[in-house]
Design a protein around this motif. Structure first.
Motif, PDB file in Angstrom:
ATOM      1  N   ARG A   1      40.685 113.716  97.287  1.00  0.00           N
ATOM      2  CA  ARG A   1      42.223 113.507  97.261  1.00  0.00           C
ATOM      3  C   ARG A   1      42.238 112.529  98.722  1.00  0.00           C
ATOM      4  O   ARG A   1      43.035 111.676  98.690  1.00  0.00           O
ATOM      5  N   ALA A   2      41.157 112.742  99.611  1.00  0.00           N
ATOM      6  CA  ALA A   2      41.273 111.852 100.893  1.00  0.00           C
ATOM      7  C   ALA A   2      41.142 110.397 100.527  1.00  0.00           C
ATOM      8  O   ALA A   2      41.263 109.412 101.128  1.00  0.00           O
ATOM      9  N   LEU A   3      40.435 110.404  99.602  1.00  0.00           N
ATOM     10  CA  LEU A   3      40.059 108.898  98.733  1.00  0.00           C
ATOM     11  C   LEU A   3      41.064 108.313  97.962  1.00  0.00           C
ATOM     12  O   LEU A   3      40.907 107.157  97.483  1.00  0.00           O
ATOM     13  N   ALA A   4      42.215 109.178  97.499  1.00  0.00           N
ATOM     14  CA  ALA A   4      43.130 108.579  96.808  1.00  0.00           C
ATOM     15  C   ALA A   4      44.132 107.593  97.478  1.00  0.00           C
ATOM     16  O   ALA A   4      44.432 107.807  98.510  1.00  0.00           O
ATOM     17  N   PRO A   5      44.763 106.915  96.662  1.00  0.00           N
ATOM     18  CA  PRO A   5      45.740 106.136  96.974  1.00  0.00           C
ATOM     19  C   PRO A   5      47.114 106.785  97.564  1.00  0.00           C
ATOM     20  O   PRO A   5      47.315 108.131  96.966  1.00  0.00           O
ATOM     21  N   VAL A   6      47.664 106.267  98.499  1.00  0.00           N
ATOM     22  CA  VAL A   6      48.849 106.883  98.946  1.00  0.00           C
ATOM     23  C   VAL A   6      49.948 106.772  98.095  1.00  0.00           C
ATOM     24  O   VAL A   6      50.382 105.809  97.668  1.00  0.00           O
ATOM     25  N   PRO A   7      50.633 108.026  97.809  1.00  0.00           N
ATOM     26  CA  PRO A   7      51.826 107.791  96.944  1.00  0.00           C
ATOM     27  C   PRO A   7      52.748 107.066  97.373  1.00  0.00           C
ATOM     28  O   PRO A   7      53.145 106.868  98.679  1.00  0.00           O
ATOM     29  N   ASP A   8      53.389 106.012  96.521  1.00  0.00           N
ATOM     30  CA  ASP A   8      54.460 105.325  97.002  1.00  0.00           C
ATOM     31  C   ASP A   8      55.882 105.806  97.055  1.00  0.00           C
ATOM     32  O   ASP A   8      55.848 107.064  96.577  1.00  0.00           O
ATOM     33  N   ALA A   9      56.873 105.294  97.565  1.00  0.00           N
ATOM     34  CA  ALA A   9      58.243 105.774  97.486  1.00  0.00           C
ATOM     35  C   ALA A   9      58.724 106.515  96.082  1.00  0.00           C
ATOM     36  O   ALA A   9      58.416 105.972  95.183  1.00  0.00           O
ATOM     37  N   GLY A  10      59.094 107.549  96.233  1.00  0.00           N
ATOM     38  CA  GLY A  10      59.765 108.341  95.271  1.00  0.00           C
ATOM     39  C   GLY A  10      58.886 109.285  94.703  1.00  0.00           C
ATOM     40  O   GLY A  10      59.238 109.961  93.783  1.00  0.00           O
ATOM     41  N   ILE A  11      57.621 109.121  95.123  1.00  0.00           N
ATOM     42  CA  ILE A  11      56.385 110.234  94.649  1.00  0.00           C
ATOM     43  C   ILE A  11      56.287 111.010  95.848  1.00  0.00           C
ATOM     44  O   ILE A  11      55.937 110.724  96.774  1.00  0.00           O
ATOM     45  N   HIS A  12      56.663 112.410  95.460  1.00  0.00           N
ATOM     46  CA  HIS A  12      56.272 113.358  96.294  1.00  0.00           C
ATOM     47  C   HIS A  12      54.766 113.961  96.319  1.00  0.00           C
ATOM     48  O   HIS A  12      54.561 114.258  95.594  1.00  0.00           O
ATOM     49  N   ALA A  13      54.259 114.130  97.657  1.00  0.00           N
ATOM     50  CA  ALA A  13      52.666 114.663  97.789  1.00  0.00           C
ATOM     51  C   ALA A  13      52.986 116.178  97.965  1.00  0.00           C
ATOM     52  O   ALA A  13      53.746 116.653  98.730  1.00  0.00           O
ATOM     53  N   ALA A  14      52.133 116.855  97.497  1.00  0.00           N
ATOM     54  CA  ALA A  14      51.903 118.340  97.399  1.00  0.00           C
ATOM     55  C   ALA A  14      50.434 118.640  97.514  1.00  0.00           C
ATOM     56  O   ALA A  14      49.835 118.217  96.724  1.00  0.00           O
ATOM     57  N   ALA A  15      50.113 119.249  98.590  1.00  0.00           N
ATOM     58  CA  ALA A  15      48.599 119.672  98.937  1.00  0.00           C
ATOM     59  C   ALA A  15      48.337 120.844  97.832  1.00  0.00           C
ATOM     60  O   ALA A  15      47.064 120.567  97.352  1.00  0.00           O
ATOM     61  N   ASP A  16      49.227 121.796  97.479  1.00  0.00           N
ATOM     62  CA  ASP A  16      49.004 122.593  96.576  1.00  0.00           C
ATOM     63  C   ASP A  16      50.477 123.326  96.138  1.00  0.00           C
ATOM     64  O   ASP A  16      51.435 122.731  96.332  1.00  0.00           O
ATOM     65  N   TRP A  17      50.219 124.487  95.436  1.00  0.00           N
ATOM     66  CA  TRP A  17      51.486 124.727  94.616  1.00  0.00           C
ATOM     67  C   TRP A  17      52.312 125.631  95.404  1.00  0.00           C
ATOM     68  O   TRP A  17      53.548 125.910  95.068  1.00  0.00           O
ATOM     69  N   THR A  18      51.965 126.041  96.578  1.00  0.00           N
ATOM     70  CA  THR A  18      52.842 126.621  97.707  1.00  0.00           C
ATOM     71  C   THR A  18      53.684 125.447  98.126  1.00  0.00           C
ATOM     72  O   THR A  18      54.849 125.814  98.504  1.00  0.00           O
ATOM     73  N   GLU A  19      53.230 124.318  98.076  1.00  0.00           N
ATOM     74  CA  GLU A  19      54.191 123.142  98.508  1.00  0.00           C
ATOM     75  C   GLU A  19      54.713 122.478  97.193  1.00  0.00           C
ATOM     76  O   GLU A  19      56.207 122.038  97.371  1.00  0.00           O
ATOM     77  N   ALA A  20      54.431 122.730  96.163  1.00  0.00           N
ATOM     78  CA  ALA A  20      54.925 121.948  94.979  1.00  0.00           C
ATOM     79  C   ALA A  20      56.096 122.727  94.453  1.00  0.00           C
ATOM     80  O   ALA A  20      57.027 122.427  94.178  1.00  0.00           O
ATOM     81  N   ALA A  21      56.085 124.242  94.472  1.00  0.00           N
ATOM     82  CA  ALA A  21      57.243 125.095  93.855  1.00  0.00           C
ATOM     83  C   ALA A  21      58.492 125.034  94.787  1.00  0.00           C
ATOM     84  O   ALA A  21      59.436 124.767  93.980  1.00  0.00           O
ATOM     85  N   PRO A  22      58.168 124.967  96.182  1.00  0.00           N
ATOM     86  CA  PRO A  22      59.936 124.812  96.717  1.00  0.00           C
ATOM     87  C   PRO A  22      60.285 123.295  96.311  1.00  0.00           C
ATOM     88  O   PRO A  22      61.660 123.328  96.328  1.00  0.00           O
ATOM     89  N   LEU A  23      59.479 122.266  96.316  1.00  0.00           N
ATOM     90  CA  LEU A  23      60.049 120.767  95.871  1.00  0.00           C
ATOM     91  C   LEU A  23      60.902 120.925  94.495  1.00  0.00           C
ATOM     92  O   LEU A  23      61.970 120.407  94.240  1.00  0.00           O
ATOM     93  N   ILE A  24      60.006 121.849  93.635  1.00  0.00           N
ATOM     94  CA  ILE A  24      60.677 121.744  92.128  1.00  0.00           C
ATOM     95  C   ILE A  24      62.064 122.716  92.218  1.00  0.00           C
ATOM     96  O   ILE A  24      63.184 122.303  91.695  1.00  0.00           O
ATOM     97  N   ARG A  25      62.090 123.766  93.101  1.00  0.00           N
ATOM     98  CA  ARG A  25      63.192 124.553  92.829  1.00  0.00           C
ATOM     99  C   ARG A  25      64.298 123.729  93.559  1.00  0.00           C
ATOM    100  O   ARG A  25      65.522 123.764  93.397  1.00  0.00           O
ATOM    101  N   ALA A  26      64.016 122.877  94.871  1.00  0.00           N
ATOM    102  CA  ALA A  26      64.945 122.240  95.378  1.00  0.00           C
ATOM    103  C   ALA A  26      65.759 121.142  94.309  1.00  0.00           C
ATOM    104  O   ALA A  26      66.927 121.039  94.363  1.00  0.00           O
ATOM    105  N   HIS A  27      64.970 120.628  93.758  1.00  0.00           N
ATOM    106  CA  HIS A  27      65.277 119.553  92.470  1.00  0.00           C
ATOM    107  C   HIS A  27      66.407 120.316  91.535  1.00  0.00           C
ATOM    108  O   HIS A  27      67.204 119.657  91.234  1.00  0.00           O
ATOM    109  N   PHE A  28      65.739 121.343  91.054  1.00  0.00           N
ATOM    110  CA  PHE A  28      66.597 122.094  90.128  1.00  0.00           C
ATOM    111  C   PHE A  28      68.119 122.274  90.880  1.00  0.00           C
ATOM    112  O   PHE A  28      69.064 122.574  90.243  1.00  0.00           O
TER     113      PHE A  28
END
Length: 218
Positions: A184-211
């Motif tokens: 992941r440290a070698l991956a390109p940085v996500p551009d605008a409009g793409i949310h980065a999440a380190a794991d599912w503890t970060e992804a789940a709140p993003l999803i619920r906020a979107h809903f």
């Protein structure tokens, strides 16, 4: 379920939709693949964000050819149930999210491996519908959602796939998630409009906020 028109093989309820990649998002891929390669006298070196050119034959020290990399990947997928494990916290996170949304796995792998992947996901407590395809993901996600006026989320570790979905489903929440921290440290940085999440503890709140921001038209 294997390849095919998404709307021919998956039936969605009138609920939000979460479409998730599998390797490096739902299942650990790079960590077990590295162990698999070692068992085959090869090594994956973290020199750049790609497989080709970074898989080295330990017998001669040379980078494996494209054909050899493909053969190793095929062999790994044939034995995936012996190597792959769930990404951290994914089983509980998706179980909780499934109470409010439909979940579909869209895995970028040859459809001939789909039956083994289906069996592995079921054994790990991840029973959500699966599509296996090597086609661009954007058109598949667009077709799966079918123009419904419901919120949608797409999660993937590869920016190319996130861009494809953005082009075909611009209202979709896009999340970049990758289990392996070394690559992941070698991956390109996500551009605008793409949310980065380190794991599912970060992804789940993003999803619920979107809903939570969605409201049906009156």
């Amino acid at each position: 379920m294997a390849a095919g028109r998404p709307d021919d093989v998956i039936r969605l309820g009138h609920r939000p939709l979460i479409v998730s990649d599998v390797d490096e998002v739902v299942l650990e891929f790079l960590t077990p693949f590295k162990l698999f390669l070692e068992s085959r006298q090869h090594r994956l070196l973290p020199r750049s964000f790609r497989l080709s050119g970074n898989i080295v034959d330990l017998q001669n020290g040379e980078a494996a050819s494209e054909a050899a990399v493909k053969a190793l990947l095929d062999a790994f997928y044939d034995a995936q149930e012996q190597w792959q494990t769930p990404a951290a916290l994914v089983v509980n996170a998706l179980a909780e999210l499934s109470a409010e949304a439909d979940i579909v796995f869209l895995t970028a792998m040859p459809p001939r491996h789909a039956a083994k992947r289906r069996a592995l996901l079921d054994a790990l407590g991840l029973p959500y519908p699966l599509l296996a395809s090597e086609e661009p993901k954007g058109p598949l996600v667009e077709q799966l959602h079918g123009g419904r006026e419901l919120p949608m989320v797409f999660i993937d570790d590869i920016l190319r796939n996130l861009h494809s979905v953005r082009d075909h489903a611009p209202a979709c929440l896009l999340i970049n998630l990758m289990a392996n921290t070394e690559f992941r440290a070698l991956a390109p940085v996500p551009d605008a409009g793409i949310h980065a999440a380190a794991d599912w503890t970060e992804a789940a709140p993003l999803i619920r906020a979107h809903f939570g921001r969605w409201a049906p038209r009156r």
